[in-house]
Design a protein around this motif. Structure first.
Motif, PDB file in Angstrom:
ATOM      1  N   THR A 186       0.832  -1.204   0.000  1.00 20.62           N
ATOM      2  CA  THR A 186       0.000   0.000   0.000  1.00 20.62           C
ATOM      3  C   THR A 186       0.863   1.249   0.000  1.00 20.62           C
ATOM      4  N   ILE A 187       1.865   1.259   0.845  1.00 18.28           N
ATOM      5  CA  ILE A 187       2.713   2.455   0.904  1.00 18.28           C
ATOM      6  C   ILE A 187       3.551   2.599  -0.362  1.00 18.28           C
ATOM      7  N   ILE A 188       3.976   1.486  -0.947  1.00 19.77           N
ATOM      8  CA  ILE A 188       4.774   1.547  -2.178  1.00 19.77           C
ATOM      9  C   ILE A 188       3.946   2.118  -3.329  1.00 19.77           C
ATOM     10  N   VAL A 189       2.742   1.580  -3.558  1.00 13.54           N
ATOM     11  CA  VAL A 189       1.933   2.090  -4.682  1.00 13.54           C
ATOM     12  C   VAL A 189       1.509   3.534  -4.436  1.00 13.54           C
ATOM     13  N   SER A 190       1.306   3.910  -3.174  1.00 16.32           N
ATOM     14  CA  SER A 190       0.941   5.294  -2.852  1.00 16.32           C
ATOM     15  C   SER A 190       2.083   6.259  -3.153  1.00 16.32           C
ATOM     16  N   HIS A 191       3.301   5.858  -2.813  1.00 22.23           N
ATOM     17  CA  HIS A 191       4.445   6.720  -3.082  1.00 22.23           C
ATOM     18  C   HIS A 191       4.752   6.810  -4.583  1.00 22.23           C
ATOM     19  N   ILE A 192       4.541   5.734  -5.300  1.00 26.36           N
ATOM     20  CA  ILE A 192       4.703   5.794  -6.757  1.00 26.36           C
ATOM     21  C   ILE A 192       3.689   6.775  -7.351  1.00 26.36           C
ATOM     22  N   GLN A 193       2.461   6.742  -6.838  1.00 23.86           N
ATOM     23  CA  GLN A 193       1.435   7.680  -7.301  1.00 23.86           C
ATOM     24  C   GLN A 193       1.855   9.119  -7.015  1.00 23.86           C
ATOM     25  N   LEU A 194       2.459   9.353  -5.869  1.00 25.56           N
ATOM     26  CA  LEU A 194       2.941  10.691  -5.542  1.00 25.56           C
ATOM     27  C   LEU A 194       3.993  11.144  -6.559  1.00 25.56           C
ATOM     28  N   LEU A 195       4.926  10.267  -6.884  1.00 25.68           N
ATOM     29  CA  LEU A 195       5.958  10.620  -7.862  1.00 25.68           C
ATOM     30  C   LEU A 195       5.356  10.919  -9.237  1.00 25.68           C
ATOM     31  N   ILE A 196       4.413  10.092  -9.657  1.00 23.72           N
ATOM     32  CA  ILE A 196       3.730  10.342 -10.935  1.00 23.72           C
ATOM     33  C   ILE A 196       2.993  11.677 -10.868  1.00 23.72           C
ATOM     34  N   GLY A 197       2.350  11.950  -9.744  1.00 22.77           N
ATOM     35  CA  GLY A 197       1.617  13.203  -9.568  1.00 22.77           C
ATOM     36  C   GLY A 197       2.514  14.424  -9.602  1.00 22.77           C
ATOM     37  N   ILE A 198       3.687  14.313  -8.999  1.00 21.99           N
ATOM     38  CA  ILE A 198       4.636  15.444  -9.031  1.00 21.99           C
ATOM     39  C   ILE A 198       5.099  15.710 -10.463  1.00 21.99           C
ATOM     40  N   ILE A 199       5.405  14.652 -11.199  1.00 17.50           N
ATOM     41  CA  ILE A 199       5.805  14.821 -12.608  1.00 17.50           C
ATOM     42  C   ILE A 199       4.654  15.443 -13.400  1.00 17.50           C
ATOM     43  N   LEU A 200       3.439  14.953 -13.174  1.00 20.72           N
ATOM     44  CA  LEU A 200       2.270  15.499 -13.873  1.00 20.72           C
ATOM     45  C   LEU A 200       2.084  16.972 -13.554  1.00 20.72           C
ATOM     46  N   TYR A 201       2.258  17.338 -12.304  1.00 19.09           N
ATOM     47  CA  TYR A 201       2.091  18.724 -11.871  1.00 19.09           C
ATOM     48  C   TYR A 201       3.092  19.634 -12.591  1.00 19.09           C
ATOM     49  N   VAL A 202       4.326  19.177 -12.704  1.00 17.31           N
ATOM     50  CA  VAL A 202       5.385  19.991 -13.315  1.00 17.31           C
ATOM     51  C   VAL A 202       5.163  20.163 -14.815  1.00 17.31           C
ATOM     52  N   VAL A 203       4.670  19.125 -15.500  1.00 18.80           N
ATOM     53  CA  VAL A 203       4.476  19.229 -16.957  1.00 18.80           C
ATOM     54  C   VAL A 203       3.073  19.712 -17.333  1.00 18.80           C
ATOM     55  N   SER A 204       2.226  19.946 -16.352  1.00 13.51           N
ATOM     56  CA  SER A 204       0.842  20.343 -16.622  1.00 13.51           C
ATOM     57  C   SER A 204       0.756  21.730 -17.250  1.00 13.51           C
ATOM     58  N   PRO A 254      -3.329  18.471  -4.964  1.00 17.42           N
ATOM     59  CA  PRO A 254      -1.960  18.119  -4.568  1.00 17.42           C
ATOM     60  C   PRO A 254      -1.715  18.222  -3.060  1.00 17.42           C
ATOM     61  N   VAL A 255      -2.179  19.297  -2.435  1.00 19.11           N
ATOM     62  CA  VAL A 255      -1.887  19.497  -1.007  1.00 19.11           C
ATOM     63  C   VAL A 255      -2.587  18.455  -0.145  1.00 19.11           C
ATOM     64  N   ILE A 256      -3.868  18.241  -0.359  1.00 24.69           N
ATOM     65  CA  ILE A 256      -4.610  17.276   0.451  1.00 24.69           C
ATOM     66  C   ILE A 256      -4.096  15.865   0.224  1.00 24.69           C
ATOM     67  N   ASN A 257      -3.742  15.523  -1.012  1.00 25.64           N
ATOM     68  CA  ASN A 257      -3.237  14.176  -1.279  1.00 25.64           C
ATOM     69  C   ASN A 257      -1.853  13.954  -0.695  1.00 25.64           C
ATOM     70  N   ILE A 258      -1.028  14.983  -0.642  1.00 28.42           N
ATOM     71  CA  ILE A 258       0.256  14.861   0.045  1.00 28.42           C
ATOM     72  C   ILE A 258       0.032  14.660   1.538  1.00 28.42           C
ATOM     73  N   ILE A 259      -0.924  15.384   2.109  1.00 28.68           N
ATOM     74  CA  ILE A 259      -1.259  15.194   3.524  1.00 28.68           C
ATOM     75  C   ILE A 259      -1.773  13.779   3.757  1.00 28.68           C
ATOM     76  N   ALA A 260      -2.598  13.274   2.847  1.00 31.04           N
ATOM     77  CA  ALA A 260      -3.100  11.898   2.956  1.00 31.04           C
ATOM     78  C   ALA A 260      -1.946  10.906   2.939  1.00 31.04           C
TER      79      ALA A 260
END
Length: 147
Positions: free
Chosen positions: A48-66, A94-100
């Motif tokens: 659970t923590i591994i897939v969640s952290h991978i999602q965070l990394l994908i989200g950060i990349i998405l945020y930067v190229v958005s 982004p903020v709430i999901n990072i807090i999650a």
């Protein structure tokens, strides 16, 4: 590139929600049933923590190229905050999901220090449930499900 990362982020989110929901329900059921904490429970919490952290990394990349990121320079922070859609994608999601993810990570870390099975399940139940609720609260459902 943006659409590929967006699709990956969206589909990976299904995996995150499924695994997080399973891990949360598993911990609640086993906490209530006073079951023993075993290797499968550990692997589920870890996965659970591994897939969640991978999602965070994908989200950060998405945020930067958005392309939406340019709205900060075009509208300013006040303009972004006045527009509900921009605020959701650029600030709230982004903020709430990072807090999650912080809650999920804390739950995983704290559960490892517990000695009894009941304490491990209780810790995971509390922190993973908070994380799940926060994630569910900021998913852009209208875009995600095509509503």
């Amino acid at each position: 590139m943006y659409s590929t990362i967006l699709n990956l982020h969206s589909y990976w989110a299904f995996l995150v929600l499924a695994v997080l929901t399973i891990a949360t329900i598993n911990s609640i059921v086993k906490f209530v049933g006073k079951k023993e904490y075993g290797p499968k429970d550990f692997r589920l919490a870890l996965f659970t923590i591994i897939v969640s952290h991978i999602q965070l990394l994908i989200g950060i990349i998405l945020y930067v190229v958005s392309p939406r990121l340019s709205l900060f320079s075009e509208l300013g922070m006040g303009g972004v905050m006045k527009d509900a859609t921009s605020r959701l994608y650029l600030v709230e999601h982004p903020v709430i999901n990072i807090i999650a993810l912080v809650f999920i990570t804390m739950g995983y870390s704290k559960h490892k220090a517990k000695l009894s099975s009941n304490a491990k399940f209780k810790t995971i139940s509390i922190f993973y449930t908070i994380g799940l609720i926060l994630l569910l609260s900021r998913i852009p459902w209208h875009m995600w499900l095509g509503i």
